[in-house]
Design a protein around this motif. Sequence first.
Motif, PDB file in Angstrom:
ATOM      1  N   GLU A   1       0.820  -1.212   0.000  1.00 36.34           N
ATOM      2  CA  GLU A   1       0.000   0.000   0.000  1.00 36.34           C
ATOM      3  C   GLU A   1       0.859   1.270   0.000  1.00 36.34           C
ATOM      4  OE1 GLU A   1      -3.370   2.173   2.829  1.00 36.34           O
ATOM      5  OE2 GLU A   1      -2.915   0.043   3.105  1.00 36.34           O
ATOM      6  N   ILE A   2       1.949   1.258   0.778  1.00 36.68           N
ATOM      7  CA  ILE A   2       2.855   2.418   0.789  1.00 36.68           C
ATOM      8  C   ILE A   2       3.444   2.643  -0.602  1.00 36.68           C
ATOM      9  CG2 ILE A   2       5.107   3.240   1.602  1.00 36.68           C
ATOM     10  CD1 ILE A   2       4.448   2.090   4.323  1.00 36.68           C
ATOM     11  N   LEU A   3       3.839   1.558  -1.255  1.00 35.09           N
ATOM     12  CA  LEU A   3       4.408   1.670  -2.595  1.00 35.09           C
ATOM     13  C   LEU A   3       3.388   2.229  -3.587  1.00 35.09           C
ATOM     14  CD1 LEU A   3       6.367  -1.701  -2.678  1.00 35.09           C
ATOM     15  CD2 LEU A   3       7.374   0.583  -2.675  1.00 35.09           C
ATOM     16  N   ILE A   4       2.157   1.772  -3.501  1.00 34.33           N
ATOM     17  CA  ILE A   4       1.119   2.268  -4.413  1.00 34.33           C
ATOM     18  C   ILE A   4       0.821   3.735  -4.124  1.00 34.33           C
ATOM     19  CG2 ILE A   4      -1.310   2.057  -5.066  1.00 34.33           C
ATOM     20  CD1 ILE A   4      -1.029  -0.974  -4.562  1.00 34.33           C
ATOM     21  N   THR A   5       0.762   4.109  -2.850  1.00 32.77           N
ATOM     22  CA  THR A   5       0.503   5.498  -2.471  1.00 32.77           C
ATOM     23  C   THR A   5       1.596   6.426  -2.979  1.00 32.77           C
ATOM     24  OG1 THR A   5      -0.620   4.743  -0.476  1.00 32.77           O
ATOM     25  CG2 THR A   5       0.060   7.037  -0.518  1.00 32.77           C
ATOM     26  N   ALA A   6       2.813   5.898  -3.084  1.00 34.78           N
ATOM     27  CA  ALA A   6       3.933   6.696  -3.571  1.00 34.78           C
ATOM     28  C   ALA A   6       3.999   6.710  -5.089  1.00 34.78           C
ATOM     29  CB  ALA A   6       5.236   6.157  -3.011  1.00 34.78           C
ATOM     30  N   ASP A   7       2.924   6.251  -5.746  1.00 35.35           N
ATOM     31  CA  ASP A   7       2.809   6.276  -7.215  1.00 35.35           C
ATOM     32  C   ASP A   7       3.778   5.335  -7.914  1.00 35.35           C
ATOM     33  OD1 ASP A   7       0.655   7.967  -7.442  1.00 35.35           O
ATOM     34  OD2 ASP A   7       1.877   9.773  -7.518  1.00 35.35           O
ATOM     35  N   VAL A   8       4.174   4.264  -7.227  1.00 27.94           N
ATOM     36  CA  VAL A   8       5.015   3.274  -7.874  1.00 27.94           C
ATOM     37  C   VAL A   8       4.226   2.522  -8.950  1.00 27.94           C
ATOM     38  CG1 VAL A   8       6.248   1.085  -7.493  1.00 27.94           C
ATOM     39  CG2 VAL A   8       6.572   3.015  -5.930  1.00 27.94           C
ATOM     40  N   GLY A   9       2.926   2.417  -8.744  1.00 25.60           N
ATOM     41  CA  GLY A   9       2.079   1.670  -9.673  1.00 25.60           C
ATOM     42  C   GLY A   9       1.770   0.292  -9.111  1.00 25.60           C
ATOM     43  N   VAL A  10       0.592  -0.211  -9.424  1.00 25.43           N
ATOM     44  CA  VAL A  10       0.136  -1.474  -8.842  1.00 25.43           C
ATOM     45  C   VAL A  10       1.038  -2.634  -9.250  1.00 25.43           C
ATOM     46  CG1 VAL A  10      -1.753  -3.147  -8.749  1.00 25.43           C
ATOM     47  CG2 VAL A  10      -2.262  -0.696  -8.716  1.00 25.43           C
ATOM     48  N   THR A  11       1.350  -2.722 -10.516  1.00 30.60           N
ATOM     49  CA  THR A  11       2.173  -3.841 -10.991  1.00 30.60           C
ATOM     50  C   THR A  11       3.543  -3.843 -10.344  1.00 30.60           C
ATOM     51  OG1 THR A  11       1.021  -3.810 -13.118  1.00 30.60           O
ATOM     52  CG2 THR A  11       3.144  -4.959 -13.033  1.00 30.60           C
ATOM     53  N   SER A  12       4.209  -2.695 -10.366  1.00 32.38           N
ATOM     54  CA  SER A  12       5.546  -2.607  -9.773  1.00 32.38           C
ATOM     55  C   SER A  12       5.493  -2.808  -8.265  1.00 32.38           C
ATOM     56  CB  SER A  12       6.182  -1.255 -10.084  1.00 32.38           C
ATOM     57  OG  SER A  12       6.430  -1.128 -11.462  1.00 32.38           O
ATOM     58  N   ALA A  13       4.458  -2.294  -7.614  1.00 33.75           N
ATOM     59  CA  ALA A  13       4.333  -2.445  -6.168  1.00 33.75           C
ATOM     60  C   ALA A  13       4.202  -3.921  -5.795  1.00 33.75           C
ATOM     61  CB  ALA A  13       3.128  -1.670  -5.659  1.00 33.75           C
ATOM     62  N   THR A  14       3.416  -4.646  -6.557  1.00 30.47           N
ATOM     63  CA  THR A  14       3.246  -6.085  -6.300  1.00 30.47           C
ATOM     64  C   THR A  14       4.557  -6.836  -6.508  1.00 30.47           C
ATOM     65  OG1 THR A  14       0.927  -5.962  -6.990  1.00 30.47           O
ATOM     66  CG2 THR A  14       1.960  -8.142  -6.964  1.00 30.47           C
ATOM     67  N   GLN A  15       5.275  -6.505  -7.570  1.00 31.21           N
ATOM     68  CA  GLN A  15       6.541  -7.180  -7.862  1.00 31.21           C
ATOM     69  C   GLN A  15       7.579  -6.909  -6.782  1.00 31.21           C
ATOM     70  OE1 GLN A  15       7.573  -5.780 -11.770  1.00 31.21           O
ATOM     71  NE2 GLN A  15       6.276  -7.288 -12.817  1.00 31.21           N
ATOM     72  N   ILE A  16       7.668  -5.655  -6.323  1.00 27.71           N
ATOM     73  CA  ILE A  16       8.647  -5.301  -5.288  1.00 27.71           C
ATOM     74  C   ILE A  16       8.308  -6.016  -3.984  1.00 27.71           C
ATOM     75  CG2 ILE A  16       9.518  -3.414  -3.842  1.00 27.71           C
ATOM     76  CD1 ILE A  16       9.166  -1.566  -6.285  1.00 27.71           C
TER      77      ILE A  16
ATOM     78  N   GLY B   1       0.836  12.481 -10.281  1.00 33.30           N
ATOM     79  CA  GLY B   1       0.584  11.046 -10.189  1.00 33.30           C
ATOM     80  C   GLY B   1       0.070  10.434 -11.477  1.00 33.30           C
ATOM     81  N   GLN B   2      -1.060   9.730 -11.362  1.00 30.88           N
ATOM     82  CA  GLN B   2      -1.628   9.005 -12.500  1.00 30.88           C
ATOM     83  C   GLN B   2      -1.971   9.928 -13.659  1.00 30.88           C
ATOM     84  OE1 GLN B   2      -1.984   5.686 -12.888  1.00 30.88           O
ATOM     85  NE2 GLN B   2      -0.909   5.427 -10.942  1.00 30.88           N
ATOM     86  N   ASN B   3      -2.403  11.147 -13.364  1.00 31.00           N
ATOM     87  CA  ASN B   3      -2.730  12.090 -14.434  1.00 31.00           C
ATOM     88  C   ASN B   3      -1.493  12.417 -15.265  1.00 31.00           C
ATOM     89  OD1 ASN B   3      -4.586  13.847 -15.818  1.00 31.00           O
ATOM     90  ND2 ASN B   3      -3.542  15.564 -14.845  1.00 31.00           N
ATOM     91  N   GLY B   4      -0.355  12.539 -14.584  1.00 29.14           N
ATOM     92  CA  GLY B   4       0.890  12.790 -15.290  1.00 29.14           C
ATOM     93  C   GLY B   4       1.244  11.652 -16.222  1.00 29.14           C
ATOM     94  N   LEU B   5       0.922  10.427 -15.814  1.00 28.89           N
ATOM     95  CA  LEU B   5       1.205   9.269 -16.653  1.00 28.89           C
ATOM     96  C   LEU B   5       0.332   9.275 -17.902  1.00 28.89           C
ATOM     97  CD1 LEU B   5       2.853   6.710 -16.908  1.00 28.89           C
ATOM     98  CD2 LEU B   5       1.076   5.499 -15.646  1.00 28.89           C
ATOM     99  N   ARG B   6      -0.913   9.663 -17.757  1.00 28.89           N
ATOM    100  CA  ARG B   6      -1.808   9.757 -18.931  1.00 28.89           C
ATOM    101  C   ARG B   6      -1.286  10.814 -19.906  1.00 28.89           C
ATOM    102  NH1 ARG B   6      -5.792   8.823 -14.953  1.00 28.89           N
ATOM    103  NH2 ARG B   6      -6.097  11.050 -14.619  1.00 28.89           N
ATOM    104  N   GLN B   7      -0.825  11.938 -19.377  1.00 27.53           N
ATOM    105  CA  GLN B   7      -0.245  12.982 -20.229  1.00 27.53           C
ATOM    106  C   GLN B   7       0.941  12.428 -21.007  1.00 27.53           C
ATOM    107  OE1 GLN B   7       0.916  16.156 -17.617  1.00 27.53           O
ATOM    108  NE2 GLN B   7      -1.104  16.353 -16.694  1.00 27.53           N
TER     109      GLN B   7
ATOM    110  N   GLY C   1       7.632   9.990  -5.036  1.00 26.43           N
ATOM    111  CA  GLY C   1       8.757   9.759  -5.928  1.00 26.43           C
ATOM    112  C   GLY C   1       8.655   8.480  -6.718  1.00 26.43           C
ATOM    113  N   GLY C   2       7.716   7.597  -6.350  1.00 33.39           N
ATOM    114  CA  GLY C   2       7.551   6.352  -7.088  1.00 33.39           C
ATOM    115  C   GLY C   2       7.080   6.549  -8.514  1.00 33.39           C
TER     116      GLY C   2
END
Length: 393
Positions: A129-144, A321-327, A351-352
């Motif tokens: 949850e901390i990783l996802i909150t830091a904008d690491v992304g769900v996939t990367s957070a799960t892998q880490i 965050g996610q909006n920046g990724l869509r851009q 920073g994630g």
Amino acid sequence: MDYTIVVIAIFIVALVAVGGALLVIPRRQVGPAEKKPEIERPEGGSGAGATAVAEDEEAEGATAVAVPEAPAVPAPAPAPQVELPPPSAGRLVRLRARLAQSQNVFGRGLLNLLAGDKLDEETWEEVEEILITADVGVTSATQITDALRTRVKVLGTRSADEVRALLRAELLAHINPDLDRSVRTEPHGDRPAVILMVGVNGVGKTTTAGKLARVVVGDGGSVVLGAADTFRAAAAEQLQTWGDRVGATVVRRGEGADPASVAFDAVAKGIEEGAGTVIIDTAGRLHTKTGLMDELGKVKRVVEKKAQVDEVLLVLDATTGQNGLRQARVFAEVVNVTGIVLTKMDGTAKGGIIIQVQRELGVPVKLVGLGEGPDDLALFDPEAFVDAILESS
């Protein structure tokens, strides 16, 4: 009779004597102080003007007429002092304390959980949850999280140093230190390197262009700046200020001018001056507006008629965050984005986004903005970044 004649004779003699005496007495001399002052005439003066001046001077109690002084001519504004910025090497290390402070929730939260007495399923969910909150992304957070869980089980013990080393290795692996993060600023023969700055409104594109010019000059290069944001009047003035500070030529046109034309002229100026780098600031565009995005593609095509475009740097606000990724996805479809600049990294614990944007686009983060100072833009160093996060705890 004789008596009368004698009297008359005496009287006549007396008159003659008195008259002669009067004729002999000299006239009294007038002293210099009693002479009437003469009126000076202007040299060569004649006519009505000279007469008027003489009459004014002769008039008793005449009031002098004040001649108005010519208006003072303002002194020319001093030329802006050209600065020599510090070199880019080691900037991120120098700014580590600021970066650590902004990311302390991220790093400290993970280390505290991993160093706890019990690592059960609930704890691992909190790590994710901390990783996802830091904008690491769900996939990367799960892998880490899965990788950390496996390594902790294998090691068996979890001292503070071991936990720090495990977390450092996993974060570095996902940031990918092997990506080429160099910013191409070297000329190609007689053609300068060309860098396009792109992004939406409000992310700090113009400021980043100016700061990047300082990075190049600090490393011994020369720069021409192109003010191709012709929709915002203040953009050209802002870029001019940045250019003046480092002695860089700024190519600009009036508000509403064709951005592609300005960009083309900037490259031509760079060739003429023998500059090593041309940095072109483009207008902020909404990634949802097809017409504006097409215009950005036109700017790139027109510039390529004159020189190769070496970098297309997409400027993103790290707090979006996610909006920046869509851009980022939309810009990558219109122009070949070669690198990401993350601004406002000094005021966020997210920073994630670095991990996520690189994973989604396959484009490296090349520069990070860590403050509002003119030299707070730094080349991104993955190891310095991760160490700053983990140093905060």
